[in-house]
Scaffold this motif. Structure first.
Motif, PDB file in Angstrom:
ATOM      1  N   GLN A 137       0.824  -1.205   0.000  1.00 36.06           N
ATOM      2  CA  GLN A 137       0.000   0.000   0.000  1.00 36.06           C
ATOM      3  C   GLN A 137       0.859   1.257   0.000  1.00 36.06           C
ATOM      4  O   GLN A 137       0.544   2.246  -0.671  1.00 36.06           O
ATOM      5  CB  GLN A 137      -0.928   0.006   1.233  1.00 36.06           C
ATOM      6  CG  GLN A 137      -1.997  -1.078   1.212  1.00 36.06           C
ATOM      7  CD  GLN A 137      -2.911  -0.956   0.000  1.00 36.06           C
ATOM      8  OE1 GLN A 137      -3.450   0.103  -0.285  1.00 36.06           O
ATOM      9  NE2 GLN A 137      -3.076  -2.057  -0.727  1.00 36.06           N
ATOM     10  N   ALA A 138       1.986   1.207   0.750  1.00 39.67           N
ATOM     11  CA  ALA A 138       2.891   2.355   0.780  1.00 39.67           C
ATOM     12  C   ALA A 138       3.529   2.578  -0.589  1.00 39.67           C
ATOM     13  O   ALA A 138       3.686   3.719  -1.045  1.00 39.67           O
ATOM     14  CB  ALA A 138       3.978   2.140   1.840  1.00 39.67           C
ATOM     15  N   THR A 174       0.974   4.156  -2.784  1.00 35.02           N
ATOM     16  CA  THR A 174       0.830   5.576  -2.439  1.00 35.02           C
ATOM     17  C   THR A 174       1.988   6.389  -2.997  1.00 35.02           C
ATOM     18  O   THR A 174       1.794   7.492  -3.523  1.00 35.02           O
ATOM     19  CB  THR A 174       0.760   5.745  -0.909  1.00 35.02           C
ATOM     20  OG1 THR A 174      -0.359   5.010  -0.407  1.00 35.02           O
ATOM     21  CG2 THR A 174       0.622   7.209  -0.528  1.00 35.02           C
ATOM     22  N   LEU A 208       1.456   6.903  -6.667  1.00 31.72           N
ATOM     23  CA  LEU A 208       0.416   7.896  -6.924  1.00 31.72           C
ATOM     24  C   LEU A 208       0.920   9.308  -6.654  1.00 31.72           C
ATOM     25  O   LEU A 208       0.627  10.245  -7.406  1.00 31.72           O
ATOM     26  CB  LEU A 208      -0.815   7.595  -6.049  1.00 31.72           C
ATOM     27  CG  LEU A 208      -1.591   6.311  -6.401  1.00 31.72           C
ATOM     28  CD1 LEU A 208      -2.676   6.052  -5.365  1.00 31.72           C
ATOM     29  CD2 LEU A 208      -2.194   6.430  -7.799  1.00 31.72           C
ATOM     30  N   LEU A 209       1.688   9.464  -5.565  1.00 34.18           N
ATOM     31  CA  LEU A 209       2.249  10.786  -5.251  1.00 34.18           C
ATOM     32  C   LEU A 209       3.228  11.231  -6.328  1.00 34.18           C
ATOM     33  O   LEU A 209       3.289  12.417  -6.678  1.00 34.18           O
ATOM     34  CB  LEU A 209       2.947  10.746  -3.884  1.00 34.18           C
ATOM     35  CG  LEU A 209       2.021  10.671  -2.669  1.00 34.18           C
ATOM     36  CD1 LEU A 209       2.837  10.463  -1.395  1.00 34.18           C
ATOM     37  CD2 LEU A 209       1.182  11.946  -2.544  1.00 34.18           C
TER      38      LEU A 209
END
Length: 347
Positions: free
Chosen positions: A85-86, A89, A92-93
């Motif tokens: 998940q990290a 993320t 996406l960032l």
């Protein structure tokens, strides 16, 4: 070792003790671990929260360990999920960052160049570059460290341990730094490739030929660095490293563990022994077993010899080894294989 699943040293020691003992009371555990009873009980409560320990239903006051395969397996699965998940993320960032940069007047600069200021920030970015490497880290090291010193770099062993190749060129003055020879000996034992020159043109680190870091300020100013992503500038920096690398002298450990300089363009005794065994028809795995080396070490040495001779196949390497007088004609009767030779079985 269990810090990855959220346990500190005391909690891990408590869990290990429970696994060995099977069951224990707080007082027994505290005595075994040389801890105050209050600390031992807090550790047990934390283990209970993590599903690693529970109070015995058969006897009040006693604690038992949960089966490691089940309890730790569940925690590791959770950690892997959180890491995935990290990573999602982060991706996406990164996309959002690129989209925002594309709307500015200077999107190319935002995408390709990053300025890092301050000794702590520079050291942290250097750590990130290494941790993010998947294949290779190349570095030019001066004898005048500012934000990063050899003794600071405790990450190198971990990164090299997962198969990342290191190629490092040291300025000769760097050998005189505190811990310089100690760090160098440790690097050579990890099969890192290290060379030395009288002077390097600049400090430099390049990870996977995709991102580089170079100093931005001179002596006396606040430490700062320029982080360069894939671009023509990065290709130039990599070309600079390769040019310095070709001119530098290899450093090796002799039989007594002393750092020595090797003649440029010549393999050492271990390289020659590996070549002879491979030419005799042994596989990489057989050679590794015969010499007490890791399979990855043997394969890395063969790759280094191919680069040294400028060839692209193992057959060409065998011919070059004979032409250069590294092996005898008798040795060169076979070819260099990375699989199992036909008609040959591994012991």
């Amino acid at each position: 070792m269990l810090s990855a699943v959220g346990l500190n040293e005391t909690q891990e020691s408590a869990y290990r003790a429970l696994v060995v003992l099977g069951a224990a009371e707080v007082t027994d555990l505290a005595h075994r671990l040389a801890l105050p009873e209050a600390d031992a009980e807090r550790a047990l409560r934390r283990l209970e929260q993590q599903g690693l320990a529970a109070q015995s239903s058969a006897r009040s006051g006693r604690w038992v360990a949960a089966p490691p395969a089940v309890a730790l397996g569940a925690l590791l699965t959770q950690q892997r999920h959180e890491l995935e998940q990290a990573e999602l993320t982060a991706a996406l960032l990164a996309e959002e960052y690129r989209a925002e940069a594309a709307e500015t007047a200077e999107p190319a600069v935002h995408d390709l160049v990053e300025v890092v200021t301050g000794a702590s920030a520079v050291a942290h970015r250097f750590l990130q570059l290494q941790m993010g490497a998947a294949e290779e880290v190349c570095a030019l090291v001066t004898g005048k460290p500012v934000a990063i010193t050899p003794a600071d770099n405790e990450t190198e062993e971990q990164v090299a341990g997962r198969g990342v190749r290191y190629r490092v060129v040291l300025e000769r003055d760097a050998l005189a730094l505190p811990f310089g020879l100690t760090e160098l000996s440790a690097a050579l034992r990890r099969e890192e490739q290290v060379r030395v020159v009288e002077e390097v043109p600049t400090k430099l680190v390049v990870a996977d030929r995709s991102v580089a870091m170079v100093p931005l300020t001179g002596r006396g100013a606040e430490p700062a660095a320029l982080v360069v992503h894939a671009s023509g500038l990065l290709e130039s920096l990599m070309g600079l490293f390769e040019a310095v690398w070709r001119e530098a002298l290899p450093l090796r450990l002799d039989a007594r563990g002393k750092v020595t300089e090797a003649p440029a363009g010549e393999p050492d005794a271990a390289d020659l022994e590996i070549l002879s065994l491979l030419l005799a028809g042994m596989t990489d795995a057989s050679v590794a077993k015969h010499l007490g080396l890791g399979l990855r070490t043997v394969q890395r040495k063969v790759k280094n010899l191919m680069e040294l001779t400028g060839v692209t196949t193992r057959l060409q390497l065998g011919w070059q080894a004979y032409e250069r007088g590294w092996v005898s004609r008798a040795d060169s009767g076979g070819d260099l294989r990375d699989g199992t030779p036909s008609g040959t079985s591994e012991e």
